[in-house]
Enzyme design. Structure first.
Site, PDB file in Angstrom:
ATOM      1  CD  GLU B  49      10.940  24.627   2.841  1.00 45.86           C
ATOM      2  OE1 GLU B  49      10.572  23.603   3.474  1.00 45.86           O
ATOM      3  OE2 GLU B  49      11.935  25.314   3.169  1.00 45.86           O
ATOM      4  CG  PHE B 111      25.730  24.255   2.764  1.00 46.52           C
ATOM      5  CD1 PHE B 111      25.492  23.138   3.563  1.00 46.52           C
ATOM      6  CD2 PHE B 111      25.049  25.429   3.042  1.00 46.52           C
ATOM      7  CE1 PHE B 111      24.597  23.200   4.613  1.00 46.52           C
ATOM      8  CE2 PHE B 111      24.144  25.497   4.093  1.00 46.52           C
ATOM      9  CZ  PHE B 111      23.923  24.378   4.881  1.00 46.52           C
ATOM     10  CD  GLN B 112      20.832  24.901   2.982  1.00 46.99           C
ATOM     11  OE1 GLN B 112      20.710  26.056   2.615  1.00 46.99           O
ATOM     12  NE2 GLN B 112      20.197  24.416   4.047  1.00 46.99           N
ATOM     13  CE  LYS B 161      23.509  34.617  -1.452  1.00 51.73           C
ATOM     14  NZ  LYS B 161      23.471  34.253  -0.062  1.00 51.73           N
ATOM     15  CG  MET B 477      -9.426   4.779   0.765  1.00 50.05           C
ATOM     16  SD  MET B 477     -11.149   4.296   0.502  1.00 50.05           S
ATOM     17  CE  MET B 477     -11.849   5.855  -0.032  1.00 50.05           C
TER      18      MET B 477
END
Ligand SMILES: Cc1ncc(C[n+]2csc(CCOP(=O)(O)OP(=O)(O)O)c2C)c(N)n1
Ligand SMILES: [Mg+2]
Lengths: 159, 564
Positions: B49, B111-112, B161, B477
């Site tokens: 993502e 959940f999630q 949802k 760097m």
């Protein structure tokens, strides 16, 4: 310097935390914050007391204005305003100090709202100076607990 | 007609003219994915993502359109945070849709579930949790408006949802009305006049131009402004491409790794005209010693950028393009004064020319390949016309210094946040927006491993991005700072013998892999990679201990440059 800001915001969930997290994320401090619905239920008014020099205050005002849910920011300290705070003070009361506590409370137009054998609870409203003076006088008599609402404020006159 | 939340989302995206979604599916957004399938909406499946957000970001920066992402709840949503923070710092317009658990379960550690609105509050321009399907179309309209107007930025929309399943009448709002949001576009004409007075009086003016000019598509106006007045101009990292780098009035980039002449000019000037730049600490060095003898004019659409780090004499809040137009109108009406300035600043331009001759950007190409050489050759082979994304570190600075950018929206780099792993997915997004252009990711051997999985995305969609790894076997760097400020104690920055075989890695993903170890092979191999019909990765083994110079140590004044 101390500044009192009046901030008109959308009355939506999450707005308070947007304002609060802006202050913490940018390292500005909040001395007090009061918030409640206005006559228009879709808006809330916040009164925020904060500190900062001119440059910091300019940033705070601009950053608040940048929040999508903030509608108007006014720095009251630049003008004439009235401010009030409500304070509850619970005193350790004994036979010997009870009268003195009541006398001081009277002078500041306080009201006794609760009494027990060992305590006296006083309610008082006033501006910053008055509250500070009263607490100063009560301190030597034994303050047990203080609860303050934080300041609310409004511009004077028709402004 | 009644539509479900998922259908409303897709229909609204069509109304907004969205061409493509960068996304990754999961339980909470299954219904949306079903609608995407049915509507045959264009969707690019990334492999992480974070890659989706950077790809949408590269798409947006290179095209000027709003980038759109779709991810699932919980881990899908939290994986977008770095991408959002990157886009927020660089003012990139994005709308990111995240799935969320049903409203009834919010707050139950379902959940999630992740409080993504809370998590992203400080790295988005604004965010929404949609609680009722009736608000969905309005919120999407607002999200696109907020993302793309004023100072652009990412907006996140969290979609529970049940809201996606509920139905309501769909009507996409024509207009947006947000009580607390009214960006200022037109600069105050009185301020413009006052600013011009200062310009007409100055002897040593410098224009200092940032990403705002690119965001507001003001390169044309800037060019006319600069060339009409004959004022020298320096660009920030984000401003590269706003003005042709080879133009005689260009000073190149300023700041920590800016050119000698740009940093000297800013330090000695009597007037700074800042346009769409925000006085970042990487640009100003020690604030007290930044342009110490100069008056400052500051044009910016974001009032919070003005007088934040540096006190400004003439603030002009407005869109760069509009304000520059305002300036041009006045300037055209004032030919006499304009000619006078040109005369007055001649000695100043001569001084700048001396600085340029004294220390130009340079390197010595000896036996081992120098990274600057690779970037320079890439510039020549692509005639400076490619879109160049970068990773972060030395590779990024060499790309900025040695690839000569002439056009806006051709240099994609994470300037504000400095996000390693930005370049490859950003290049992918830019290639989606610009199928006919050459898109290159100038990478480091460290950074490229942060989002290497996106090579699979490039292969799947036949996006012929070219990844050029300047492989110095170090987190270069950081190593450079250790060399200069920590007595060469190279604590955890050496990647020698522990890097993967990048050629095999490319091939494993189905891309072409090349390796170059000799100077004479650089050009032929780059040519091969550029000509290859598909994604290609070139592992260029470069000098390990090369440094980026000039360098202004953090917190020092711009004049205290370390020169090679
Ligand atoms: C996500 C992230 N982690 C850490 C850093 C700190 N950092 C800045 S540059 C750099 C080294 C990058 O190494 P490499 O990609 O090999 O580039 P080089 O400097 O060698 O060209 C690191 C670790 C960062 N910018 N971003
Ligand atoms: Mg490296």
């Amino acid at each position: 310097m101390k500044h009192t800001l009046s901030v008109l915001v959308e009355n939506e969930f999450g707005v308070l935390s947007r304002v609060a997290s802006l202050f913490s994320a940018r390292g500005f401090n909040i001395e007090s914050l009061c918030v409640a619905e206005t006559l228009d239920p879709s808006l809330s008014l916040m009164t925020i007391v904060t500190r900062g020099d001119e440059m910091i205050m300019e940033q705070i005002t601009k950053q608040l204005n940048k929040l999508i849910n903030v509608i108007k920011v006014t720095d009251l300290s630049a003008r004439k305003f009235v401010d009030r705070e409500l304070v509850l003070i619970k005193m350790k009361a004994t036979k010997t100090n009870r009268a003195e506590i009541l006398r001081i409370s009277d002078i500041f137009r306080g009201k006794v709202v609760d009494v027990s054998h060992k305590t006296l609870t006083i309610e008082v409203t006033g501006d910053e100076g008055k509250i500070a003076a009263m607490i100063e006088l009560l301190k030597p008599l034994g303050i047990k607990e203080v609860a303050r609402t934080g300041k609310i404020a409004m511009l004077r006159g028709a402004q | 007609m009644k539509l479900t939340g998922s259908q409303i989302l897709i229909e609204s995206l069509k109304k907004e003219g969205v061409e493509v979604i960068f996304g990754y599916p999961g339980g909470a957004v299954l219904n949306i994915y079903d609608e995407i399938y049915k509507a045959k909406f264009r969707h690019i499946l990334v492999r992480h993502e974070q890659g989706a957000v950077h790809a949408a970001d590269g798409y947006a920066r290179s095209s000027g359109k709003v980038g759109v992402c779709l991810v699932t709840s919980g881990p899908g949503a939290t994986n977008t945070v770095t991408g959002l923070a990157t886009a927020y710092m660089d003012s990139v317009p994005l709308v990111v849709f995240t799935g969320q658990v049903p409203t009834l379960l919010i707050g139950n550690d379902a959940f999630q579930e992740a409080d993504i609105v809370g998590i992203t509050r400080s790295c988005t321009k604004h965010n929404y949790l949609v609680k009722d399907v009736k608000d969905l179309a309005r919120i999407i309209k607002e999200a696109f408006f907020i993302a793309s107007s004023g100072r652009p930025g990412p907006v996140l929309v969290d979609l529970p949802k049940n809201v996606l399943l509920d139905s309501t009448n769909f009507e996409y709002p024509e207009n947006v009305e947000i009580r607390g949001y009214h960006p200022t576009y037109k600069g105050h004409s009185f301020q413009i006049k006052r600013a011009l007075d200062l310009i007409y009086k100055s002897k040593r003016p410098v224009a200092y131009v940032g990403g705002g000019v690119i965001l507001s598509d003001a390169a044309k106006e800037l060019r006319e402004f600069i060339t009409t007045l004959g004022i020298p101009v320096t660009m920030t990292l984000m401003g590269l491409g706003a003005f042709p780098i080879r133009h005689p009035l260009s000073l190149g980039m300023l700041g920590m790794h800016g050119t000698f002449r740009a940093n000297m000019a800013i330090s000695e000037c009597d007037l700074v005209i800042a346009i769409g730049a925000r006085f970042d600490d990487r640009v100003t060095g020690k604030v007290d010693e930044f342009a110490p003898n100069a008056k400052i004019i500051h044009v910016d659409i974001d009032p919070t950028s003005i007088s934040k780090n540096i006190q400004v004499d003439i603030p002009i809040v407005g869109d760069c393009k509009q304000v520059l137009k305002g300036f041009l109108k006045e300037i055209r009406a004032n030919e006499e004064e304009t000619e006078k300035v040109q005369g007055r600043i001649k000695p100043w331009l001569e001084q700048i020319e001396k600085w340029k001759k004294k220390h130009a950007l340079a390197y010595d190409q000896e036996d081992v390949i120098k990274p600057q050489y690779v970037v320079e050759k890439l510039g020549e082979l692509t005639k400076g016309e490619a879109i160049v994304a970068t990773e972060v570190g030395q590779n990024q600075m060499w790309a900025a210094q040695f690839y000569e950018f002439n056009e806006p929206r051709t240099f994609l780099t994470s300037g504000g946040l400095g996000t390693m792993g930005y370049g490859l997915p950003a290049a992918i997004g830019a290639q989606v927006a610009n199928p006919d252009k050459i898109v290159i990711d100038i990478a480091g051997d460290g950074s490229i491993q942060m989002n290497i999985q996106e090579l699979a995305t490039a292969v799947q969609y036949r996006l012929p991005v070219k990844i050029i790894i300047l492989n110095n076997a170090y987190l270069g760097m950081v190593r450079q700072w250790q060399e200069l400020f920590f007595d060469r104690r190279y604590s955890y920055t050496c990647m020698e013998n522990i890097a993967p075989d990048f050629v095999k890695l490319a091939e494993a993903y189905g891309a072409a892999g090349f390796r170059v170890e000799k100077v004479k092979d650089v050009v032929p191999t780059l040519e091969k990679a550029l000509a290859y019909d598909g994604p290609a990765m070139v592992d260029v083994i470069v000098e390990k201990f090369e440094g980026v110079y000039p360098m202004v140590p953090a917190g020092a004044s711009l004049k205290q440059m370390l020169l090679v």
